[in-house]
Design a protein around this motif. Structure first.
Motif, PDB file in Angstrom:
ATOM      1  N   VAL A  62       2.163  12.799 -29.870  1.00  0.00           N
ATOM      2  CA  VAL A  62       1.780  13.389 -30.993  1.00  0.00           C
ATOM      3  C   VAL A  62       1.840  12.853 -32.103  1.00  0.00           C
ATOM      4  N   ALA A  63       2.851  12.089 -32.466  1.00  0.00           N
ATOM      5  CA  ALA A  63       2.951  11.522 -33.782  1.00  0.00           C
ATOM      6  C   ALA A  63       1.919  10.186 -33.893  1.00  0.00           C
ATOM      7  N   THR A  64       1.707   9.529 -32.687  1.00  0.00           N
ATOM      8  CA  THR A  64       0.591   8.851 -32.777  1.00  0.00           C
ATOM      9  C   THR A  64      -0.775   9.249 -32.921  1.00  0.00           C
ATOM     10  N   PHE A  65      -0.830  10.279 -32.234  1.00  0.00           N
ATOM     11  CA  PHE A  65      -2.399  10.877 -32.679  1.00  0.00           C
ATOM     12  C   PHE A  65      -2.534  11.975 -33.654  1.00  0.00           C
ATOM     13  N   GLY A  66      -1.420  12.070 -34.457  1.00  0.00           N
ATOM     14  CA  GLY A  66      -1.229  12.900 -35.695  1.00  0.00           C
ATOM     15  C   GLY A  66      -2.559  12.988 -36.259  1.00  0.00           C
ATOM     16  N   GLY A  67      -3.189  14.254 -36.620  1.00  0.00           N
ATOM     17  CA  GLY A  67      -4.383  14.724 -37.246  1.00  0.00           C
ATOM     18  C   GLY A  67      -5.374  14.515 -36.544  1.00  0.00           C
ATOM     19  N   TRP A  68      -5.426  14.256 -35.226  1.00  0.00           N
ATOM     20  CA  TRP A  68      -6.460  14.272 -34.155  1.00  0.00           C
ATOM     21  C   TRP A  68      -6.367  15.554 -33.150  1.00  0.00           C
ATOM     22  N   ALA A  69      -7.322  16.042 -32.767  1.00  0.00           N
ATOM     23  CA  ALA A  69      -7.423  17.331 -31.844  1.00  0.00           C
ATOM     24  C   ALA A  69      -6.479  17.152 -30.814  1.00  0.00           C
ATOM     25  N   VAL A  70      -6.372  15.872 -30.183  1.00  0.00           N
ATOM     26  CA  VAL A  70      -5.924  15.478 -29.110  1.00  0.00           C
ATOM     27  C   VAL A  70      -4.151  15.936 -29.408  1.00  0.00           C
ATOM     28  N   ALA A  71      -3.669  15.788 -30.505  1.00  0.00           N
ATOM     29  CA  ALA A  71      -2.223  15.986 -30.908  1.00  0.00           C
ATOM     30  C   ALA A  71      -1.770  17.448 -30.689  1.00  0.00           C
ATOM     31  N   ALA A  72      -2.799  18.512 -31.034  1.00  0.00           N
ATOM     32  CA  ALA A  72      -2.930  19.826 -30.992  1.00  0.00           C
ATOM     33  C   ALA A  72      -2.621  20.203 -29.078  1.00  0.00           C
ATOM     34  N   GLY A  73      -3.614  19.400 -28.625  1.00  0.00           N
ATOM     35  CA  GLY A  73      -3.632  19.432 -27.172  1.00  0.00           C
ATOM     36  C   GLY A  73      -2.182  19.173 -26.570  1.00  0.00           C
ATOM     37  N   LEU A  74      -1.659  18.061 -27.203  1.00  0.00           N
ATOM     38  CA  LEU A  74      -0.343  17.632 -26.392  1.00  0.00           C
ATOM     39  C   LEU A  74       0.731  18.413 -26.756  1.00  0.00           C
ATOM     40  N   LYS A  75       0.520  19.173 -27.871  1.00  0.00           N
ATOM     41  CA  LYS A  75       1.707  20.044 -28.185  1.00  0.00           C
ATOM     42  C   LYS A  75       1.552  21.274 -27.117  1.00  0.00           C
ATOM     43  N   THR A  76       0.639  21.647 -27.103  1.00  0.00           N
ATOM     44  CA  THR A  76       0.412  22.948 -26.090  1.00  0.00           C
ATOM     45  C   THR A  76       0.772  22.476 -24.763  1.00  0.00           C
ATOM     46  N   VAL A  77       0.358  21.140 -24.236  1.00  0.00           N
ATOM     47  CA  VAL A  77       0.967  20.770 -23.037  1.00  0.00           C
ATOM     48  C   VAL A  77       2.373  20.657 -22.721  1.00  0.00           C
ATOM     49  N   ASP A  78       2.987  20.199 -24.034  1.00  0.00           N
ATOM     50  CA  ASP A  78       4.475  20.285 -24.042  1.00  0.00           C
ATOM     51  C   ASP A  78       5.211  21.447 -24.083  1.00  0.00           C
ATOM     52  N   THR A  79       4.639  22.355 -24.769  1.00  0.00           N
ATOM     53  CA  THR A  79       5.032  23.825 -24.678  1.00  0.00           C
ATOM     54  C   THR A  79       4.801  24.295 -23.068  1.00  0.00           C
ATOM     55  N   THR A  80       4.025  24.300 -22.567  1.00  0.00           N
ATOM     56  CA  THR A  80       3.783  24.713 -21.161  1.00  0.00           C
ATOM     57  C   THR A  80       4.740  23.910 -20.365  1.00  0.00           C
ATOM     58  N   TRP A  81       4.973  22.613 -20.273  1.00  0.00           N
ATOM     59  CA  TRP A  81       5.788  21.806 -19.616  1.00  0.00           C
ATOM     60  C   TRP A  81       7.340  22.378 -19.814  1.00  0.00           C
ATOM     61  N   ASN A  82       7.494  22.677 -21.142  1.00  0.00           N
ATOM     62  CA  ASN A  82       9.069  23.211 -21.529  1.00  0.00           C
ATOM     63  C   ASN A  82       9.201  24.519 -20.779  1.00  0.00           C
ATOM     64  N   ASN A  83       8.233  25.162 -20.956  1.00  0.00           N
ATOM     65  CA  ASN A  83       8.501  26.621 -20.122  1.00  0.00           C
ATOM     66  C   ASN A  83       8.648  26.325 -18.771  1.00  0.00           C
TER      67      ASN A  83
END
Length: 129
Positions: A62-83
């Motif tokens: 997420v830090a590496t792709f900061g500012g890109w749309a992929v960073a937001a997608g990774l955050k969503t994936v991370d939230t799903t993973w944690n759940n």
């Protein structure tokens, strides 16, 4: 299971209850304890380690792709993973508790039946005197 017959070595009579009924209830407390201990000492800690590793890798991505749309997608994936990890850990804890609870319940039931049977005395012709 009939009590007036000898055990055939399978814990019942050919593995079935009396009069061709369903198989006798059998339990293996040692195996249930071992399974619960494996959940506690291996599966839960290893799942936690895997989740932590994935979180660290995702945070880096997420830090590496900061500012890109992929960073937001990774955050969503991370939230799903944690759940999903939380759900899995909850399920493991439930199964561990169920295994341990079954050991206690069945052992208690066995002791209650043993006590009840021990209280039954055969009728003797001497008892009438």
């Amino acid at each position: 299971m009939r009590l007036n017959q000898l055990d055939d070595g399978t814990g019942g009579h050919g593995g079935h209850g009396g009069a061709g009924g369903a198989p006798d209830l059998r339990t293996a407390p040692e195996k249930k304890r071992a399974a619960a201990n494996t959940i506690e000492t291996e599966l839960e800690p290893d799942t936690g380690k895997a989740a932590k590793w994935a979180d660290e890798a995702t945070t880096t991505a997420v830090a590496t792709f900061g500012g890109w749309a992929v960073a937001a997608g990774l955050k969503t994936v991370d939230t799903t993973w944690n759940n999903q990890v939380k759900t899995l850990l909850g399920r493991l804890a439930h199964e561990k508790g169920a295994l341990r609870g079954t050991v206690v319940t069945l052992t208690g039931q066995d002791l209650a039946v043993r006590t009840e049977i021990a209280g039954v005395r055969p009728v003797s012709s001497i008892a009438g005197y």
